[in-house]
Design an enzyme around this catalytic site. Structure first.
Site, PDB file in Angstrom:
ATOM      1  N   ASP A   1       0.881  -1.166   0.000  1.00 43.95           N
ATOM      2  CA  ASP A   1       0.000   0.000   0.000  1.00 43.95           C
ATOM      3  C   ASP A   1       0.927   1.226   0.000  1.00 43.95           C
ATOM      4  O   ASP A   1       2.126   1.096   0.289  1.00 43.95           O
ATOM      5  CB  ASP A   1      -0.873  -0.049   1.258  1.00 43.95           C
ATOM      6  CG  ASP A   1      -1.710   1.190   1.431  1.00 43.95           C
ATOM      7  OD1 ASP A   1      -2.377   1.589   0.469  1.00 43.95           O
ATOM      8  OD2 ASP A   1      -1.706   1.767   2.542  1.00 43.95           O
ATOM      9  N   LEU A   2       0.418   2.403  -0.317  1.00 42.45           N
ATOM     10  CA  LEU A   2       1.291   3.585  -0.381  1.00 42.45           C
ATOM     11  C   LEU A   2       1.174   4.454   0.871  1.00 42.45           C
ATOM     12  O   LEU A   2       2.072   4.499   1.708  1.00 42.45           O
ATOM     13  CB  LEU A   2       0.947   4.401  -1.638  1.00 42.45           C
ATOM     14  CG  LEU A   2       1.758   5.668  -1.847  1.00 42.45           C
ATOM     15  CD1 LEU A   2       3.237   5.374  -2.027  1.00 42.45           C
ATOM     16  CD2 LEU A   2       1.243   6.445  -3.052  1.00 42.45           C
ATOM     17  N   ASP A   3       0.016   5.106   0.987  1.00 40.47           N
ATOM     18  CA  ASP A   3      -0.153   6.042   2.098  1.00 40.47           C
ATOM     19  C   ASP A   3      -0.209   5.281   3.426  1.00 40.47           C
ATOM     20  O   ASP A   3      -1.040   4.398   3.602  1.00 40.47           O
ATOM     21  CB  ASP A   3      -1.452   6.839   1.885  1.00 40.47           C
ATOM     22  CG  ASP A   3      -1.786   7.709   3.077  1.00 40.47           C
ATOM     23  OD1 ASP A   3      -0.836   8.137   3.772  1.00 40.47           O
ATOM     24  OD2 ASP A   3      -2.970   7.975   3.308  1.00 40.47           O
TER      25      ASP A   3
ATOM     26  N   THR B   1       1.233  10.315   3.687  1.00 44.24           N
ATOM     27  CA  THR B   1       0.573  11.416   2.979  1.00 44.24           C
ATOM     28  C   THR B   1      -0.744  11.804   3.657  1.00 44.24           C
ATOM     29  O   THR B   1      -1.376  12.781   3.250  1.00 44.24           O
ATOM     30  CB  THR B   1       0.306  11.053   1.489  1.00 44.24           C
ATOM     31  OG1 THR B   1      -0.108   9.700   1.425  1.00 44.24           O
ATOM     32  CG2 THR B   1       1.537  11.251   0.648  1.00 44.24           C
TER      33      THR B   1
ATOM     34  N   LYS C   1      -8.558   6.934   5.826  1.00 43.09           N
ATOM     35  CA  LYS C   1      -7.367   6.209   5.362  1.00 43.09           C
ATOM     36  C   LYS C   1      -7.770   5.026   4.483  1.00 43.09           C
ATOM     37  O   LYS C   1      -8.606   4.216   4.875  1.00 43.09           O
ATOM     38  CB  LYS C   1      -6.545   5.710   6.549  1.00 43.09           C
ATOM     39  CG  LYS C   1      -5.738   6.817   7.166  1.00 43.09           C
ATOM     40  CD  LYS C   1      -4.735   6.295   8.168  1.00 43.09           C
ATOM     41  CE  LYS C   1      -3.854   7.419   8.670  1.00 43.09           C
ATOM     42  NZ  LYS C   1      -3.005   7.003   9.773  1.00 43.09           N
TER      43      LYS C   1
ATOM     44  N   SER D   1      -2.515   0.632  -4.352  1.00 42.85           N
ATOM     45  CA  SER D   1      -2.970   1.826  -3.624  1.00 42.85           C
ATOM     46  C   SER D   1      -4.300   2.331  -4.161  1.00 42.85           C
ATOM     47  O   SER D   1      -4.595   2.174  -5.345  1.00 42.85           O
ATOM     48  CB  SER D   1      -1.913   2.926  -3.770  1.00 42.85           C
ATOM     49  OG  SER D   1      -2.425   4.179  -3.397  1.00 42.85           O
ATOM     50  N   ALA D   2      -5.078   2.971  -3.288  1.00 40.12           N
ATOM     51  CA  ALA D   2      -6.339   3.582  -3.712  1.00 40.12           C
ATOM     52  C   ALA D   2      -6.099   4.931  -4.380  1.00 40.12           C
ATOM     53  O   ALA D   2      -6.992   5.493  -5.011  1.00 40.12           O
ATOM     54  CB  ALA D   2      -7.246   3.776  -2.498  1.00 40.12           C
TER      55      ALA D   2
ATOM     56  N   LYS E   1     -11.047  -0.819  -1.938  1.00 45.56           N
ATOM     57  CA  LYS E   1     -10.856  -1.659  -0.765  1.00 45.56           C
ATOM     58  C   LYS E   1     -12.061  -1.422   0.155  1.00 45.56           C
ATOM     59  O   LYS E   1     -12.499  -0.285   0.240  1.00 45.56           O
ATOM     60  CB  LYS E   1      -9.571  -1.271  -0.018  1.00 45.56           C
ATOM     61  CG  LYS E   1      -8.293  -1.350  -0.873  1.00 45.56           C
ATOM     62  CD  LYS E   1      -7.125  -0.664  -0.156  1.00 45.56           C
ATOM     63  CE  LYS E   1      -5.905  -0.563  -1.065  1.00 45.56           C
ATOM     64  NZ  LYS E   1      -4.779   0.179  -0.479  1.00 45.56           N
TER      65      LYS E   1
ATOM     66  N   GLU F   1      -0.233  -3.243   4.612  1.00 44.89           N
ATOM     67  CA  GLU F   1      -1.384  -2.324   4.625  1.00 44.89           C
ATOM     68  C   GLU F   1      -1.542  -1.643   5.983  1.00 44.89           C
ATOM     69  O   GLU F   1      -1.361  -2.287   7.005  1.00 44.89           O
ATOM     70  CB  GLU F   1      -2.664  -3.128   4.373  1.00 44.89           C
ATOM     71  CG  GLU F   1      -3.381  -2.832   3.101  1.00 44.89           C
ATOM     72  CD  GLU F   1      -3.902  -1.421   2.909  1.00 44.89           C
ATOM     73  OE1 GLU F   1      -4.122  -1.082   1.738  1.00 44.89           O
ATOM     74  OE2 GLU F   1      -4.095  -0.638   3.885  1.00 44.89           O
ATOM     75  N   ASP F   2      -1.914  -0.369   5.945  1.00 47.88           N
ATOM     76  CA  ASP F   2      -2.138   0.337   7.216  1.00 47.88           C
ATOM     77  C   ASP F   2      -3.626   0.551   7.509  1.00 47.88           C
ATOM     78  O   ASP F   2      -3.961   1.043   8.588  1.00 47.88           O
ATOM     79  CB  ASP F   2      -1.442   1.703   7.217  1.00 47.88           C
ATOM     80  CG  ASP F   2      -2.131   2.686   6.289  1.00 47.88           C
ATOM     81  OD1 ASP F   2      -2.442   2.303   5.144  1.00 47.88           O
ATOM     82  OD2 ASP F   2      -2.386   3.818   6.725  1.00 47.88           O
TER      83      ASP F   2
HETATM   84  P1  B16 Z   1      -6.162  10.312  -4.061  1.00 49.56           P
HETATM   85  P2  B16 Z   1      -3.566   4.335  -0.018  1.00 49.56           P
HETATM   86  C1  B16 Z   1      -5.337   6.327  -0.135  1.00 49.56           C
HETATM   87  O1  B16 Z   1      -4.024   5.853  -0.346  1.00 49.56           O
HETATM   88  C2  B16 Z   1      -5.362   7.243   1.075  1.00 49.56           C
HETATM   89  O2  B16 Z   1      -5.111   6.493   2.257  1.00 49.56           O
HETATM   90  C3  B16 Z   1      -6.719   7.888   1.204  1.00 49.56           C
HETATM   91  O3  B16 Z   1      -6.745   8.759   2.308  1.00 49.56           O
HETATM   92  C4  B16 Z   1      -7.025   8.657  -0.095  1.00 49.56           C
HETATM   93  O4  B16 Z   1      -8.304   9.274  -0.035  1.00 49.56           O
HETATM   94  C5  B16 Z   1      -6.959   7.681  -1.268  1.00 49.56           C
HETATM   95  O5  B16 Z   1      -5.671   7.079  -1.303  1.00 49.56           O
HETATM   96  C6  B16 Z   1      -7.215   8.367  -2.591  1.00 49.56           C
HETATM   97  O6  B16 Z   1      -6.171   9.258  -2.849  1.00 49.56           O
HETATM   98  O7  B16 Z   1      -7.069  11.427  -3.695  1.00 49.56           O
HETATM   99  O8  B16 Z   1      -4.708  10.704  -4.140  1.00 49.56           O
HETATM  100  O9  B16 Z   1      -6.606   9.560  -5.289  1.00 49.56           O
HETATM  101  O10 B16 Z   1      -3.500   4.217   1.467  1.00 49.56           O
HETATM  102  O11 B16 Z   1      -4.547   3.369  -0.663  1.00 49.56           O
HETATM  103  O12 B16 Z   1      -2.203   4.283  -0.671  1.00 49.56           O
HETATM  104 MG    MG Z   2      -2.832   3.225   3.298  1.00 56.09          MG
END
Ligand code: B16
Ligand code: MG
Length: 216
Positions: free
Chosen positions: A8-10, A16, A44, A113-114, A144, A168-169
């Site tokens: 996962d990224l964030d 972030t 998140k 990542s989302a 997810k 994953e967090d």
């Molecule tokens: P964006 P992850 C997610 O990243 C974030 O945790 C979540 O807070 C955010 O809304 C989502 O990405 C979408 O991000 O606006 O940059 O498309 O944890 O799945 O890496």
């Molecule tokens: Mg995350």
């Protein structure tokens, strides 16, 4: 069998969430909704659209479809300004070392990542070259806890889901990994991520032996 690793990224590679928080907070102000860090926690791993829906619901307010689209765009513009300032110093502890270890052992590595901004972020922190496959918010249709993002990542790596490890967090992300049949490593608090196969505080708890011993 060569295991595949999906990150996962964030909250796993970089934090972030603090930038999402600032950008969501200015948006919340615009629509007259209060928004705090506890609420940010609940966003998140949640997609951009779903995040805005939640904020509006918390504030018991609604906006027109056009306004919804323009609010999402302005939130993202502000978020992109923060991301533009990111560099390698924002990579979370021991993440680069673990990526290097996995690479040196020949394991294929994917991002799951989302975020629709995942590629820009990896470029900013100079980690893009470490990933064989990127699956992000632009390449999935279901968010997810649906396992689509990780199943696509496993497929891209050419590794059976059973032979993949997911870091994953978020609760939704851990559920997605479990439903997909992967080994889930929760990064954060064991109270929050109790459904994960194993939970670590952060990547400083990871090493070669830890990775080899991972089981469902
Ligand atoms: P964006 P992850 C997610 O990243 C974030 O945790 C979540 O807070 C955010 O809304 C989502 O990405 C979408 O991000 O606006 O940059 O498309 O944890 O799945 O890496
Ligand atoms: Mg995350």
């Amino acid at each position: 069998m060569m295991r595949g690793y999906i990150f996962d990224l964030d909250g796993v590679i970089v934090d972030t969430a603090k930038y999402h928080f600032k950008a969501w907070q200015s948006l919340a102000k615009k629509v007259g909704v209060s928004f705090d860090e506890a609420q940010n926690e609940q966003l998140k791993g949640v997609s951009r659209v779903k995040s805005l829906e939640k904020i509006l619901a918390w504030g018991n307010t609604t906006v027109s479809d056009d306004e919804f689209v323009s609010l999402m765009a302005s939130k993202n513009e502000e978020y992109l300004e923060f991301i533009a300032e990111m560099d390698e110093s924002e990579i979370l502890p021991n993440v680069t070392e673990i990526l290097q270890l996995l690479k040196s052992k020949g394991h294929p590595i994917a991002l799951g990542s989302a975020s629709k901004n995942a590629k820009i972020i990896l470029e900013r922190v100079n980690l893009l070259h470490m990933f064989d496959v990127l699956v992000d918010g632009n390449s999935v249709t279901t968010a997810k806890p649906d396992p689509e993002v990780f199943l696509k990542a496993a497929q891209g790596l050419g590794v059976k889901p059973d032979d993949c490890v997911v870091f994953e967090d978020s609760v939704a992300g851990v559920q997605a990994a479990n439903t997909g049949g992967m080994i889930s490593v929760g990064v954060g608090s064991p109270d929050v991520l109790s459904e994960a196969d194993v939970v670590v505080k952060d990547f400083t708890e990871l090493n070669e032996q830890f990775l080899e011993n991972l089981r469902k």
